[in-house]
Design a protein around this motif. Structure first.
Motif, PDB file in Angstrom:
ATOM      1  N   HIS A 604      -0.369 -12.778 -23.507  1.00 55.60           N
ATOM      2  CA  HIS A 604      -1.132 -13.469 -22.464  1.00 55.60           C
ATOM      3  C   HIS A 604      -1.443 -14.906 -22.879  1.00 55.60           C
ATOM      4  CE1 HIS A 604      -3.288 -12.877 -18.674  1.00 55.60           C
ATOM      5  NE2 HIS A 604      -4.188 -13.757 -19.142  1.00 55.60           N
ATOM      6  N   MET A 605      -1.906 -15.694 -21.853  1.00 51.92           N
ATOM      7  CA  MET A 605      -2.306 -17.070 -22.109  1.00 51.92           C
ATOM      8  C   MET A 605      -3.456 -17.100 -23.117  1.00 51.92           C
ATOM      9  SD  MET A 605      -0.501 -19.178 -20.151  1.00 51.92           S
ATOM     10  CE  MET A 605       0.963 -18.158 -20.348  1.00 51.92           C
ATOM     11  N   PRO A 606      -3.470 -18.043 -24.072  1.00 49.43           N
ATOM     12  CA  PRO A 606      -4.533 -18.080 -25.090  1.00 49.43           C
ATOM     13  C   PRO A 606      -5.880 -18.433 -24.469  1.00 49.43           C
ATOM     14  CG  PRO A 606      -3.190 -20.060 -25.215  1.00 49.43           C
ATOM     15  CD  PRO A 606      -2.494 -19.138 -24.244  1.00 49.43           C
ATOM     16  N   PRO A 607      -6.959 -17.810 -24.912  1.00 49.52           N
ATOM     17  CA  PRO A 607      -8.296 -18.165 -24.420  1.00 49.52           C
ATOM     18  C   PRO A 607      -8.639 -19.608 -24.794  1.00 49.52           C
ATOM     19  CG  PRO A 607      -8.327 -16.032 -25.528  1.00 49.52           C
ATOM     20  CD  PRO A 607      -6.998 -16.644 -25.826  1.00 49.52           C
ATOM     21  N   LEU A 608      -9.498 -20.219 -23.999  1.00 48.55           N
ATOM     22  CA  LEU A 608      -9.930 -21.591 -24.223  1.00 48.55           C
ATOM     23  C   LEU A 608     -11.425 -21.586 -24.515  1.00 48.55           C
ATOM     24  CD1 LEU A 608      -9.246 -24.618 -24.240  1.00 48.55           C
ATOM     25  CD2 LEU A 608      -9.675 -24.647 -21.767  1.00 48.55           C
ATOM     26  N   LEU A 609     -11.790 -22.137 -25.677  1.00 46.31           N
ATOM     27  CA  LEU A 609     -13.177 -22.091 -26.135  1.00 46.31           C
ATOM     28  C   LEU A 609     -13.723 -23.509 -26.241  1.00 46.31           C
ATOM     29  CD1 LEU A 609     -15.613 -20.527 -27.390  1.00 46.31           C
ATOM     30  CD2 LEU A 609     -14.521 -20.883 -29.624  1.00 46.31           C
ATOM     31  N   VAL A 610     -14.927 -23.715 -25.739  1.00 53.70           N
ATOM     32  CA  VAL A 610     -15.627 -24.980 -25.935  1.00 53.70           C
ATOM     33  C   VAL A 610     -17.008 -24.662 -26.495  1.00 53.70           C
ATOM     34  CG1 VAL A 610     -16.473 -25.001 -23.546  1.00 53.70           C
ATOM     35  CG2 VAL A 610     -16.408 -27.112 -24.856  1.00 53.70           C
ATOM     36  N   GLU A 611     -17.325 -25.260 -27.677  1.00 49.80           N
ATOM     37  CA  GLU A 611     -18.603 -25.069 -28.341  1.00 49.80           C
ATOM     38  C   GLU A 611     -19.429 -26.332 -28.206  1.00 49.80           C
ATOM     39  OE1 GLU A 611     -18.143 -22.151 -31.968  1.00 49.80           O
ATOM     40  OE2 GLU A 611     -16.605 -23.706 -32.113  1.00 49.80           O
ATOM     41  N   PRO A 612     -20.734 -26.238 -28.229  1.00 47.84           N
ATOM     42  CA  PRO A 612     -21.588 -27.424 -28.080  1.00 47.84           C
ATOM     43  C   PRO A 612     -21.211 -28.507 -29.092  1.00 47.84           C
ATOM     44  CG  PRO A 612     -22.919 -25.437 -28.000  1.00 47.84           C
ATOM     45  CD  PRO A 612     -21.544 -25.006 -28.390  1.00 47.84           C
ATOM     46  N   GLY A 613     -20.980 -29.715 -28.595  1.00 45.79           N
ATOM     47  CA  GLY A 613     -20.652 -30.845 -29.449  1.00 45.79           C
ATOM     48  C   GLY A 613     -19.223 -30.893 -29.905  1.00 45.79           C
ATOM     49  N   SER A 614     -18.354 -29.981 -29.470  1.00 43.29           N
ATOM     50  CA  SER A 614     -16.953 -29.947 -29.915  1.00 43.29           C
ATOM     51  C   SER A 614     -16.025 -30.025 -28.712  1.00 43.29           C
ATOM     52  CB  SER A 614     -16.669 -28.664 -30.713  1.00 43.29           C
ATOM     53  OG  SER A 614     -17.514 -28.571 -31.831  1.00 43.29           O
ATOM     54  N   ALA A 615     -14.785 -30.462 -28.977  1.00 44.59           N
ATOM     55  CA  ALA A 615     -13.773 -30.520 -27.935  1.00 44.59           C
ATOM     56  C   ALA A 615     -13.228 -29.125 -27.656  1.00 44.59           C
ATOM     57  CB  ALA A 615     -12.644 -31.448 -28.363  1.00 44.59           C
ATOM     58  N   PRO A 616     -12.743 -28.855 -26.488  1.00 44.85           N
ATOM     59  CA  PRO A 616     -12.163 -27.539 -26.192  1.00 44.85           C
ATOM     60  C   PRO A 616     -10.963 -27.249 -27.092  1.00 44.85           C
ATOM     61  CG  PRO A 616     -12.545 -28.782 -24.175  1.00 44.85           C
ATOM     62  CD  PRO A 616     -12.742 -29.732 -25.303  1.00 44.85           C
ATOM     63  N   ARG A 617     -10.791 -25.976 -27.486  1.00 42.78           N
ATOM     64  CA  ARG A 617      -9.646 -25.596 -28.307  1.00 42.78           C
ATOM     65  C   ARG A 617      -9.149 -24.224 -27.864  1.00 42.78           C
ATOM     66  NH1 ARG A 617     -11.168 -22.306 -32.949  1.00 42.78           N
ATOM     67  NH2 ARG A 617     -13.441 -21.996 -33.013  1.00 42.78           N
ATOM     68  N   TYR A 618      -7.818 -24.090 -27.966  1.00 38.29           N
ATOM     69  CA  TYR A 618      -7.189 -22.824 -27.599  1.00 38.29           C
ATOM     70  C   TYR A 618      -7.210 -21.893 -28.817  1.00 38.29           C
ATOM     71  CZ  TYR A 618      -5.492 -24.878 -23.262  1.00 38.29           C
ATOM     72  OH  TYR A 618      -5.422 -25.468 -22.029  1.00 38.29           O
ATOM     73  N   LEU A 619      -7.509 -20.615 -28.578  1.00 37.35           N
ATOM     74  CA  LEU A 619      -7.517 -19.605 -29.638  1.00 37.35           C
ATOM     75  C   LEU A 619      -6.117 -19.015 -29.725  1.00 37.35           C
ATOM     76  CD1 LEU A 619     -10.952 -17.871 -28.825  1.00 37.35           C
ATOM     77  CD2 LEU A 619     -10.472 -19.856 -30.285  1.00 37.35           C
ATOM     78  N   LEU A 620      -5.351 -19.517 -30.699  1.00 36.09           N
ATOM     79  CA  LEU A 620      -3.932 -19.179 -30.805  1.00 36.09           C
ATOM     80  C   LEU A 620      -3.652 -18.103 -31.849  1.00 36.09           C
ATOM     81  CD1 LEU A 620      -2.485 -22.803 -30.582  1.00 36.09           C
ATOM     82  CD2 LEU A 620      -2.659 -21.091 -28.772  1.00 36.09           C
ATOM     83  N   ASP A 621      -4.689 -17.543 -32.474  1.00 41.55           N
ATOM     84  CA  ASP A 621      -4.483 -16.466 -33.454  1.00 41.55           C
ATOM     85  C   ASP A 621      -4.407 -15.118 -32.734  1.00 41.55           C
ATOM     86  OD1 ASP A 621      -4.652 -18.176 -35.787  1.00 41.55           O
ATOM     87  OD2 ASP A 621      -6.804 -18.351 -35.333  1.00 41.55           O
ATOM     88  N   ALA A 622      -4.044 -14.121 -33.491  1.00 37.55           N
ATOM     89  CA  ALA A 622      -4.025 -12.724 -33.025  1.00 37.55           C
ATOM     90  C   ALA A 622      -3.157 -12.560 -31.780  1.00 37.55           C
ATOM     91  CB  ALA A 622      -5.450 -12.234 -32.758  1.00 37.55           C
TER      92      ALA A 622
END
Length: 839
Positions: A604-622
C-alpha cells in the motif's frame, strides 16, 4: 449630237435640250441653298431655295446677318473654333453638319460646303457656301443610332442575363439566388431599385430577403392571402407592368400609394416560377410561384417586347434556381439536423447525472434552435424541473399543455397563427410510458415547429432515451453508493487521547462500487488500530471482499499479535478468499499510554506523518508485497516509532495521488506540500479539504483518507481561511483539545463562544475585501486559566475606540474574564478565562 464612229453618241459634244436655261432661275431655284458672304460672314447674296427652307426674307438677311448668326449656339462655337479656321487655312470645307435656326425657331439639319475666294494679292475676298437639306439623312441616322442603341441594350441585357444565369447555377441557397436576381434590373433595364420576396410556405407569407437599397418599395413581410400587389402577383403568377398611378389604383391600391409617396414611375412585378409536380398522371404539371421580383423606375417607362421577353426569361431562370436551391437547402437542413442530433446525443452521454443531462439538453437547444426551452420530468412524487432561456410568457398555459401531453402522449405543435406561436411540447417516452416533456419555442427566423415536426420527434426520442438512461444510472448509483457506505466504518472510536477524521469520495463517473476502505477501532482500552486498504477490481465482488477483509482484520487484531503477525494471518485468509488476493493494506497500532506506533504496509501507499515543528515525512519502513502475493509468502515486516503529542498521521489510497499524466514521485511531492500547508488547519475537514484540493470532484478513481491525531498538544495553533464555514471546524477542533486538557464544561463553552466571535469579527471586518486572508488562533491551558489569541492582518473599519462593532465585543467581555485589542499591523484579540476549579 454626232456619231462617235463606233455607233454610240459623241459625249464630248453638248447635248441640246428643247428649252432655254435661265442662269438666274437656275441659281435661285437650285435643289440646294446658296449663300455668298463677305470674309467676316456677312451675307450679301442668297437664293430662293435657302429662303424657302428657312422662312427668312431676303431683306432680313442681306447685309444684316452673318452665316454664323443663323446657327444653333453649339454650332456657333464649332463654327468659330473649327469651321472658320479650316476655311482660312485650306480655302474650302466640305460636308460639315450644322443645325440652322429657321425664322420660326425650327432647327433645320444641313450640310455646308464653303469655298473661300481670294483677290490677286491673296487676301480673302468672298465666301461661297452651298447648303444641303439633311433632314432625311438626320432622321435616317437617328434611326440607325436608335437601332444601334437598341442592339447594344439588347446585347447588354443578354450579357447580363448570361452572367446571371451562370451566377444562379452557382448559387447554393435561396438567399444567394435572391442576391443574384436582385442585381439584374438596374444594369439590364436601368431600374432604380429592386426587391425580391420569397414565398415562405411554412409561415404562409412572403418575406423580403434581398433589395438593392433602402429607398425602394415597402419591404415588410406580407401574408400570402393579402390584397397587396406582391401577394396578388404571387397568387396569380402573371407578370404585371404598372406604368402609371392611375393604372396602379385600378389594380393595386397599395402600390399606387407607394408610387405616389416615393415618386416612383413604372413598376414591374415579376413572379419567379418553376414547374410544379403534377397532382396526378392525367393532369399536366403546373407552375409554382416561389417568389416575386419587384423593380421600379424613377420615371414612366415603356418596356419593349424584347425587354419583356428578357424579363419573363429572368423569372423562369430565377424560379428554377430557387427550386434547386430549396432542394439544396432542404438537404443541407437535414444534414444540419442530423449533425445536431448526433452531437446532442454525444454531449448528453458525457454527462451521466439526470439533472445535469437535462440542463445540457437545454443548453444545446437555446439559443441555437430554440428561443426558450424547458424539461419537466416526473421523477419522484414531486417531479423535477429544468429550465433555460427566456421564460415562457404564459406559464399557466404551458402547464396546461404539458399536462395534456402527459395524459395523451401526443406532441403538441403550433404554427405562427396558433395561440402559442412556434411553441412545441414533446413527450419524453421510455418503455412505452411518458415520464417527461420537452417544451420549446423555435428561435426567431427559423422554421416553425410544425415544419420541424420530424426533427423535433427525433430529438424527443433521443432525449427521452438519454434522460431515462441517466435516471436508471442515478437509481443504480444510489443503490451502489448506499451499499458501499454501509460497508465502510461509521462507528469510529472516540477518546480524548486521539482524534480521527476520515473522508471517502467515490469516482465521479463510475456506477460500480469500489474496493477502497478504511477502519479504526480500539483493540483494548490503551491500543488503537487504524487501517486503510484497497481491494482489486470494482463492483459487488470488490465491495463484498472489502467487507470480509474489514471484518477479518477486526477479528485477527489483538494486543499481542502486532501488525506483522496480522498481515501473515491475512495472507492465509486470502488463500481461502480468492477475490481478496493482491489487496493492499496499510495498518498501524498505537499504544495510547506511550504514544508508540507500530505499523506495516502490504503493497500500500506509505503513511504520511507530520510532527509538531517538523516537515511531513513518508513512513517507508516495514513494507512488503500485497496480500496473497508471492512476495508476501515469507515473514511480514513491521516498524515502531514514538509519536510526539500533536502528531498527525495520514493513511490514504492511491486515487489521491496517482495520475496518468505524471509520475508517482511527483504525486508524493504534491501531497506532502499540500499536507504541510495545512498543518495548522483544524483536524475536522482536513481530509475532505485535501481530497478536494488534490482531485476535485471530477475524478476517475475512488479516494479514501483517514487522518489520526495523537496525544494532546500543549498549545493549540491553528490557521484558517477567511471563510465563515471554517469557524464550525475550528470550534470542533478546539472543543476536543479543551476536553482533552481537562477544562471544565462551563469554561469550555465560554472559550468556544468568545473565540468564535473573535474569528467571525476578523473575517467580517478585517478581511471584508480579502477572501484569501488568514486568521491565526493560538490557545494555551494553564492550571489556572485558558488563554486564547486571535490575530488577523486585515484593515478593520473601526466604529468605536476598540476597533470592533456590534454586540460581538460585549459578548466577548461578558463571557471572558479579560479581553484586549491590539490594532498594530492588523488586529490581535487576546482573551483569558479563569478555570472553574481555580476560581
Amino acid at each position: 449630237m454626232t456619231d462617235s464612229g463606233d455607233g454610240g453618241p459623241d459625249v464630248t459634244q453638248d447635248v441640246e435640250v428643247p428649252w432655254e436655261e435661265d442662269p438666274g432661275d437656275l441659281y435661285d431655284h437650285a435643289p440646294c441653298g446658296y449663300l455668298t458672304s463677305l470674309p467676316d460672314g456677312t451675307i450679301v447674296k442668297v437664293n430662293e431655295t435657302f429662303l424657302a427652307w428657312t422662312g427668312y426674307d431676303r431683306h432680313s438677311l442681306i447685309g444684316r446677318r452673318r452665316f454664323r448668326d443663323l446657327l444653333s449656339p453649339g454650332d456657333k462655337i464649332y463654327y468659330e473654333t473649327h469651321y472658320a479656321p479650316l476655311l482660312s487655312m485650306q480655302n474650302d470645307v466640305h460636308e460639315v453638319a450644322f443645325d440652322l435656326i429657321c425664322a420660326d425657331g425650327r432647327r433645320l439639319p444641313i450640310l455646308a460646303n464653303s469655298i473661300l475666294g481670294r483677290d490677286p494679292a491673296g487676301l480673302p475676298r468672298v465666301i461661297k457656301t452651298t447648303i444641303f437639306n439633311a433632314t432625311e439623312r438626320r432622321g435616317y441616322e437617328k434611326e440607325l443610332l436608335a437601332a444601334r442603341r437598341a442592339a447594344e441594350a439588347s446585347e447588354r441585357r443578354v450579357r447580363v442575363l448570361q452572367e446571371i444565369v451562370a451566377d444562379l447555377a452557382a448559387a447554393p441557397t435561396e438567399s444567394d439566388v435572391a442576391d443574384t436576381v436582385v442585381r439584374v434590373p438596374v444594369p439590364a433595364f436601368g431600374a432604380s431599385t429592386a426587391t425580391v420576396w420569397l414565398c415562405d410556405a411554412d409561415r404562409d407569407q412572403l418575406t423580403a430577403i434581398a433589395c438593392t437599397d433602402s429607398g425602394g418599395l415597402a419591404r415588410d413581410d406580407i401574408p400570402r392571402g393579402s390584397s397587396r400587389a406582391v401577394a396578388e402577383v404571387a397568387r396569380r403568377g402573371d407578370l404585371h407592368v404598372i406604368g402609371s398611378i392611375e393604372e396602379a389604383e385600378e389594380h393595386f391600391p397599395d402600390l399606387a400609394t407607394a408610387m405616389l409617396r416615393d415618386r416612383h414611375g413604372t413598376v414591374v412585378l415579376l413572379p419567379l416560377t418553376a414547374a410544379a409536380a403534377a397532382a396526378s398522371a392525367e393532369e399536366p404539371a403546373g407552375v409554382e410561384v416561389l417568389g416575386v421580383l419587384c423593380f421600379d423606375f424613377a420615371e414612366q417607362r415603356e418596356l419593349s417586347d424584347s425587354e419583356l421577353r428578357v424579363v419573363r426569361l429572368l423569372g423562369q431562370q430565377a424560379g428554377q434556381a430557387l427550386d434547386r436551391a430549396r432542394l439544396y437547402d432542404d438537404l443541407r437542413r437535414r444534414e444540419i439536423r442530423s449533425t445536431f442530433l448526433a452531437e446532442t446525443t454525444r454531449a448528453l452521454e458525457v454527462v451521466p447525472r439526470l439533472m445535469p443531462r437535462a440542463r445540457r439538453l437545454i443548453e444545446r437547444m437555446v439559443p441555437e434552435m430554440a428561443e426558450w426551452a424547458s424539461v419537466r420530468l416526473q421523477v419522484g412524487p414531486a417531479g423535477m424541473l429544468a429550465d433555460a432561456g427566456r421564460p415562457e410568457p404564459d406559464p399557466e398555459r404551458l402547464a396546461e399543455r404539458i399536462a395534456e401531453v402527459f395524459e395523451s402522449g401526443q406532441a403538441q405543435l403550433t404554427d405562427e397563427k396558433g395561440p402559442d406561436p412556434g411553441c412545441a411540447v414533446l413527450p419524453l417516452v421510455a418503455n412505452g410510458k411518458v415520464f417527461g416533456t420537452l417544451a420549446l419555442r423555435m428561435a426567431p427566423g427559423r422554421r416553425t415547429a410544425v415544419a420541424e415536426a420530424v426533427f423535433l420527434a427525433g430529438l424527443a426520442d433521443r432525449a427521452g432515451l438519454a434522460l431515462e438512461n441517466a435516471r436508471l444510472y442515478e437509481q443504480e448509483r444510489a443503490i451502489a453508493r448506499t451499499l458501499q457506505r454501509s460497508l465502510l466504518a461509521n462507528d469510529l472510536p472516540s477518546d480524548p487521547r486521539f482524534a480521527i477524521e476520515s473522508h471517502y469520495q467515490a469516482a465521479a463517473h463510475d456506477l460500480e462500487v469500489g474496493g477502497d476502505w478504511f477502519d479504526a477501532f480500539q483493540i483494548n482500552a490503551d491500543k488503537l488500530a487504524v487501517v486503510v486498504g484497497d481491494v482489486v477490481g470494482r463492483g459487488i465482488d470488490a465491495a463484498t471482499t472489502m467487507g470480509q477483509l474489514r471484518s477479518a482484520i477486526r477479528a485477527l487484531a489483538s494486543a499481542k499479535a502486532g501488525p506483522a503477525r496480522l498481515l501473515e494471518r491475512l495472507d492465509r485468509f486470502v488463500e481461502r478468499v480468492e477475490s481478496a488476493r493482491m489487496a493492499t493494506v496499510a495498518y498501524a497500532e498505537v499504544d495510547l499510554s506511550t504514544n508508540e506506533m507500530t505499523y506495516a504496509c502490504a503493497g500500500h501507499m506509505p503513511p504520511l506523518l507530520v510532527e509538531p515543528g517538523s516537515a511531513p515525512r513518508y513512513l517507508l519502513d516495514a513494507r512488503s508485497g500485497a496480500l496473497g502475493s508471492r512476495a508476501g509468502r515469507g515473514a511480514r515486516l513491521e516498524h515502531r516509532i514514538r509519536l510526539a503529542a500533536g502528531s498527525r498521521l495520514l493513511l490514504y489510497t492511491d486515487g489521491l495521488i496517482e495520475r496518468r499524466n505524471r509520475g508517482i514521485d511527483a504525486g508524493f511531492e504534491v501531497l506532502a506540500r499540500a499536507y504541510a500547508g495545512r498543518r495548522g488547519s483544524p483536524l475536522p475537514g482536513l481530509a475532505a479539504g485535501l481530497a478536494d484540493f488534490l482531485v476535485g470532484r471530477e475524478h476517475s478513481d475512488d479516494v479514501c483518507l483517514l487522518c489520526l491525531s495523537i496525544g494532546v498538544e500543549e498549545r493549540l495553533e491553528r490557521s484558517i481561511g477567511a471563510d465563515p464555514l471554517q469557524i464550525a471546524l475550528l470550534r470542533k477542533d478546539l472543543r476536543g483539545w479543551l476536553v482533552a486538557n481537562g477544562v471544565d464544561d462551563e469554561s469550555t463553552q465560554a472559550v468556544l463562544l468568545a473565540c468564535s466571535e473573535a474569528v467571525a469579527n476578523a473575517i467580517e471586518h478585517g478581511y471584508r475585501d480579502d477572501p484569501f486572508g488568514v486568521v491565526e488562533v493560538v490557545a494555551a491551558v494553564t492550571p489556572e486559566a485558558v488563554e486564547v489569541r486571535v490575530r488577523d492582518q486585515g484593515q478593520w473599519q473601526a466604529t468605536n475606540g476598540d476597533g470592533a462593532r456590534g454586540r460581538g465585543l460585549q459578548l466577548i467581555r461578558q463571557v471572558m474574564d479579560q479581553a484586549s485589542f491590539d490594532h498594530d499591523e492588523g488586529t490581535t484579540v487576546t482573551m483569558r478565562r479563569t478555570r472553574l476549579e481555580a476560581r
